[in-house]
Design a protein around this motif. Structure first.
Motif, PDB file in Angstrom:
ATOM      1  N   HIS A  43      -9.860   3.149 -15.354  1.00  0.00           N
ATOM      2  CA  HIS A  43      -9.338   3.928 -14.267  1.00  0.00           C
ATOM      3  C   HIS A  43      -8.113   4.753 -14.524  1.00  0.00           C
ATOM      4  O   HIS A  43      -6.953   4.737 -14.041  1.00  0.00           O
ATOM      5  N   LEU A  87      -1.634  -5.136   3.863  1.00  0.00           N
ATOM      6  CA  LEU A  87      -3.211  -5.657   3.764  1.00  0.00           C
ATOM      7  C   LEU A  87      -3.691  -5.436   2.583  1.00  0.00           C
ATOM      8  O   LEU A  87      -3.574  -4.385   1.941  1.00  0.00           O
ATOM      9  N   GLY A 109      -5.583  -5.089  -0.810  1.00  0.00           N
ATOM     10  CA  GLY A 109      -7.104  -4.311  -0.911  1.00  0.00           C
ATOM     11  C   GLY A 109      -7.143  -3.172  -0.173  1.00  0.00           C
ATOM     12  O   GLY A 109      -8.105  -2.484  -0.213  1.00  0.00           O
ATOM     13  N   HIS A 156      -4.075   3.070  -2.209  1.00  0.00           N
ATOM     14  CA  HIS A 156      -4.175   3.510  -3.712  1.00  0.00           C
ATOM     15  C   HIS A 156      -3.207   4.689  -3.808  1.00  0.00           C
ATOM     16  O   HIS A 156      -2.994   5.359  -3.218  1.00  0.00           O
ATOM     17  N   ARG A 157      -2.654   4.580  -5.038  1.00  0.00           N
ATOM     18  CA  ARG A 157      -1.842   5.624  -5.612  1.00  0.00           C
ATOM     19  C   ARG A 157      -2.462   6.980  -5.652  1.00  0.00           C
ATOM     20  O   ARG A 157      -1.968   7.860  -5.589  1.00  0.00           O
ATOM     21  N   ARG A 183     -15.660   3.053  -5.866  1.00  0.00           N
ATOM     22  CA  ARG A 183     -15.879   1.613  -6.230  1.00  0.00           C
ATOM     23  C   ARG A 183     -16.164   0.685  -5.000  1.00  0.00           C
ATOM     24  O   ARG A 183     -16.975  -0.129  -5.057  1.00  0.00           O
TER      25      ARG A 183
HETATM   26  C1  SDX Z   1      -5.557  -1.472  -8.244  1.00  0.00           C
HETATM   27  O1  SDX Z   1      -3.733   2.662 -10.342  1.00  0.00           O
HETATM   28  C2  SDX Z   1      -5.135   2.160 -10.381  1.00  0.00           C
HETATM   29  O2  SDX Z   1      -5.884   2.891 -10.323  1.00  0.00           O
HETATM   30  C3  SDX Z   1      -5.147   0.799  -9.922  1.00  0.00           C
HETATM   31  C4  SDX Z   1      -6.579   0.330  -9.762  1.00  0.00           C
HETATM   32  C5  SDX Z   1      -7.323   0.175 -11.051  1.00  0.00           C
HETATM   33  O3  SDX Z   1      -8.603   0.346 -11.089  1.00  0.00           O
HETATM   34  O4  SDX Z   1      -6.601   0.109 -11.938  1.00  0.00           O
HETATM   35  O5  SDX Z   1      -7.460   1.229  -8.835  1.00  0.00           O
HETATM   36  C6  SDX Z   1      -6.531  -1.079  -9.301  1.00  0.00           C
HETATM   37  O6  SDX Z   1      -4.565  -1.754  -8.520  1.00  0.00           O
HETATM   38  C7  SDX Z   1      -5.918  -1.309  -6.881  1.00  0.00           C
HETATM   39  C8  SDX Z   1      -4.653  -1.384  -5.785  1.00  0.00           C
HETATM   40  C9  SDX Z   1      -4.720  -3.090  -5.499  1.00  0.00           C
HETATM   41  N1  SDX Z   1      -3.518  -3.237  -4.878  1.00  0.00           N
HETATM   42  C10 SDX Z   1      -3.614  -3.618  -3.460  1.00  0.00           C
HETATM   43  O7  SDX Z   1      -4.579  -3.506  -2.686  1.00  0.00           O
HETATM   44  C11 SDX Z   1      -1.987  -3.965  -2.844  1.00  0.00           C
HETATM   45  C12 SDX Z   1      -1.766  -3.398  -1.619  1.00  0.00           C
HETATM   46  N2  SDX Z   1      -1.817  -2.060  -1.847  1.00  0.00           N
HETATM   47  C13 SDX Z   1      -0.434  -1.655  -2.045  1.00  0.00           C
HETATM   48  O8  SDX Z   1       0.587  -2.290  -2.435  1.00  0.00           O
HETATM   49  C14 SDX Z   1      -0.322   0.064  -2.090  1.00  0.00           C
HETATM   50  O9  SDX Z   1      -1.127   0.719  -1.543  1.00  0.00           O
HETATM   51  C15 SDX Z   1      -0.552   0.264  -3.782  1.00  0.00           C
HETATM   52  C16 SDX Z   1       0.336  -0.365  -4.638  1.00  0.00           C
HETATM   53  C17 SDX Z   1      -1.901   0.051  -4.147  1.00  0.00           C
HETATM   54  C18 SDX Z   1      -0.097   1.731  -3.879  1.00  0.00           C
HETATM   55  O10 SDX Z   1       1.266   2.017  -3.768  1.00  0.00           O
HETATM   56  P1  SDX Z   1       1.730   3.395  -3.930  1.00  0.00           P
HETATM   57  O11 SDX Z   1       1.072   4.428  -4.415  1.00  0.00           O
HETATM   58  O12 SDX Z   1       2.988   3.083  -4.511  1.00  0.00           O
HETATM   59  O13 SDX Z   1       2.310   3.643  -2.457  1.00  0.00           O
HETATM   60  P2  SDX Z   1       3.169   3.361  -1.284  1.00  0.00           P
HETATM   61  O14 SDX Z   1       3.445   1.742  -1.649  1.00  0.00           O
HETATM   62  O15 SDX Z   1       4.202   4.101  -1.388  1.00  0.00           O
HETATM   63  O16 SDX Z   1       2.599   3.358  -0.042  1.00  0.00           O
HETATM   64  C19 SDX Z   1       2.653   4.510   0.654  1.00  0.00           C
HETATM   65  C20 SDX Z   1       2.844   4.231   2.153  1.00  0.00           C
HETATM   66  C21 SDX Z   1       4.025   3.048   2.470  1.00  0.00           C
HETATM   67  O17 SDX Z   1       4.557   3.368   3.891  1.00  0.00           O
HETATM   68  P3  SDX Z   1       5.751   4.429   3.837  1.00  0.00           P
HETATM   69  O18 SDX Z   1       6.952   3.831   2.706  1.00  0.00           O
HETATM   70  O19 SDX Z   1       5.424   5.705   3.297  1.00  0.00           O
HETATM   71  O20 SDX Z   1       6.110   4.390   5.166  1.00  0.00           O
HETATM   72  O21 SDX Z   1       1.714   3.351   2.613  1.00  0.00           O
HETATM   73  C22 SDX Z   1       2.224   2.075   3.001  1.00  0.00           C
HETATM   74  C23 SDX Z   1       3.545   1.794   2.165  1.00  0.00           C
HETATM   75  O22 SDX Z   1       4.078   1.138   3.231  1.00  0.00           O
HETATM   76  N3  SDX Z   1       1.115   1.031   2.581  1.00  0.00           N
HETATM   77  C24 SDX Z   1       0.676   0.182   3.099  1.00  0.00           C
HETATM   78  C25 SDX Z   1      -0.384  -0.530   2.139  1.00  0.00           C
HETATM   79  N4  SDX Z   1      -0.305   0.065   0.874  1.00  0.00           N
HETATM   80  C26 SDX Z   1       0.538   1.105   1.047  1.00  0.00           C
HETATM   81  N5  SDX Z   1       0.797  -0.602   4.306  1.00  0.00           N
HETATM   82  C27 SDX Z   1       0.235  -1.559   4.717  1.00  0.00           C
HETATM   83  N6  SDX Z   1      -0.683  -2.260   3.883  1.00  0.00           N
HETATM   84  C28 SDX Z   1      -1.033  -1.505   2.562  1.00  0.00           C
HETATM   85  N7  SDX Z   1      -1.960  -2.178   1.794  1.00  0.00           N
END
Ligand code: SDX
Length: 430
Positions: A231, A302, A304, A307-308, A316
């Motif tokens: 990825h 939440l 899952g 995504h960045r 997927r």
């Molecule tokens: C993987 O990079 C990759 O390619 C990773 C991956 C791979 O194949 O290698 O795809 C695998 O790691 C998938 C991601 C799995 N992680 C999760 O599901 C954990 C929950 N998701 C988050 O923690 C978050 O969405 C990330 C870590 C995935 C992305 O983080 P970012 O890009 O730094 O985004 P962010 O945290 O700045 O969120 C942007 C906004 C924020 O709100 P504001 O500060 O702008 O007001 O969205 C909100 C966040 O608070 N937000 C969420 C959220 N994810 C982001 N709010 C609630 N629930 C969520 N899951």
């Protein structure tokens, strides 16, 4: 490839030209490497939201369009037509193999599935309830203590055998960790089986009785490994490249990647999703948890979701959700509370303005755990399964990084916000 320059004028009026590089597809990159030398300033991009760390030929993602290509091939086509071993060959060697090449590669991987018997002693030293990711990182790191005779990072033959060992031995190490957790004897690989059949029998066979491998389970694992294989510059892959850039041995670089993957914001999310669904319990609680996820004062997210890179659906997740239906149906699972709850949670979240406005969709980790659980794999092993799939991506990126003739050690700078210089104060003066 370079295109026309990007002109920058500093506050003091100094003007410089920054080269613009273009990839084969995707956004251009502004080369800022001379910024400090010419203007005395750094770029500043915590979390690398808009920073390209390298050039790579391996994987392309278009986050807006939900596109994922392995060496140019859409992941949807590989999921429908290929196998994890064939995709591994593609990621490592850049082209799809001929039938002869594929058979040779498959046999080579089979020849490396066993562990050095001494490595099995590690598992006697871990607590019975050690987390499998802790054991995986430790034992993979220990491979540098066994294979030090083939760790010349400049020798292409050594790079090849390293790749084959990582791909072949991770399932064996993973299964050994699981057997320790459940107090059962270690099961040796059987090389007449396919990659995923072998993993299933190492996980679930016991000496006391025959074990029948479910072909649907093997097919589901193979698909999940294809979807997790690579990825681009995700956190764990960037960790492998960063660690490897110092010239350390590749096994230690992969062990660093395993550790990075373990985090709940990354690969650890698949385990966190199941724990979250268990906490939510039933559909009546969904709104309460969606509100918690939206509350800035509540650390709950939440798992899952989001995504960045993907600001639309994660291709997927779409494929895995369909696989969920097939696996649960084939296992005659009519009682599927977790899957039903996950589907309902997705439905509620995607109707909520907060998730729509922030482009938060289910990612690869949202549904994968439902399948692992249906196959009898415990939650603690979910991220280990992710690591098995991603092992080939880490290895392909390590090989690309280490063979770059212009490669150099990765060493970012910082914006210093601590105290300016001050003199030491003797303890009797404090
Ligand atoms: C993987 O990079 C990759 O390619 C990773 C991956 C791979 O194949 O290698 O795809 C695998 O790691 C998938 C991601 C799995 N992680 C999760 O599901 C954990 C929950 N998701 C988050 O923690 C978050 O969405 C990330 C870590 C995935 C992305 O983080 P970012 O890009 O730094 O985004 P962010 O945290 O700045 O969120 C942007 C906004 C924020 O709100 P504001 O500060 O702008 O007001 O969205 C909100 C966040 O608070 N937000 C969420 C959220 N994810 C982001 N709010 C609630 N629930 C969520 N899951």
């Amino acid at each position: 490839m370079s295109k026309d320059a990007f002109r920058l004028t500093s506050p003091s009026g100094t003007e410089i030209e920054l080269q613009v590089h273009s990839g084969s597809v995707g956004p251009d990159g502004i080369d800022v490497s001379k910024l400090y030398k010419e203007l005395g300033v750094f770029t500043y991009d915590p979390g690398f939201m808009a920073t390209g760390s390298c050039e790579s030929d391996i994987t392309f993602i278009d986050g807006e369009k939900g596109i994922l290509l392995y060496r140019g091939y859409p992941v949807e086509q590989l999921a429908a037509n290929s196998s994890f071993i064939e995709v591994s060959y593609l990621l490592l060697y850049a082209e799809l193999p001929t039938p002869v090449e594929l058979e040779q590669f498959r046999n080579t991987i089979r020849r490396h599935t066993m562990l050095n018997e001494g490595m099995l002693n590690f598992f006697k030293g871990f607590r019975y309830d050690a987390h499998p990711m802790a054991m995986l990182a430790a034992v993979v790191g220990s491979m540098s203590a066994y294979y030090h005779d083939t760790m010349d990072v400049n020798d292409p033959a050594h790079r090849d055998i390293f790749a084959h060992r990582i791909l072949a031995k991770l399932p064996t190490i993973a299964a050994a960790a699981y057997k320790l957790n459940c107090g059962q004897p270690f099961i040796y690989p059987r090389n007449e089986l396919s990659y995923c059949e072998n993993l299933l029998q190492m996980l679930f066979a016991v000496p006391a009785e025959p074990y029948d491998i479910d072909p649907i389970a093997a097919e589901a694992l193979d698909l999940l490994f294809i979807l997790h294989a690579d990825h681009e510059q995700n956190c764990s892959t960037s960790t492998v490249r960063m660690a490897g850039s110092s010239g350390t041995n590749p096994y230690s670089a992969i062990a660093a990647g395993i550790s990075a993957l373990w985090g709940p914001a990354h690969g650890g999310a698949n385990e966190a999703v199941l724990n979250m669904l268990k906490e939510i319990g039933d559909a009546s609680q969904i709104s309460k948890y969606v509100d918690k996820a939206k509350d800035k004062n509540d650390p709950f997210r939440l798992m899952g979701f989001g995504h960045r890179v993907y600001k639309n659906f994660d291709p997927r997740a779409t494929i895995i959700r369909e696989m969920c239906h097939k696996v649960l149906k084939s296992l005659d699972r009519t009682d599927t509370p977790m899957f039903d709850l996950a589907l309902k949670l997705e439905e509620v979240a995607l109707k909520d303005d907060y998730f729509v406005e922030k482009n938060l969709y289910p990612n690869v980790d949202f549904y994968s755990g439902i399948i692992y659980r249906a196959l009898g794999i415990p939650t603690s092993m979910f991220t280990v399964m992710f690591a098995i799939g991603r092992s080939v991506g880490w290895t392909a990126h390590w090989r690309e990084m280490i063979s770059d003739p212009n490669g150099r050690i990765s060493r970012p700078r910082q914006l210093y916000t601590g105290p300016s210089q001050r003199d030491y104060i003797a303890i009797d003066k404090r």
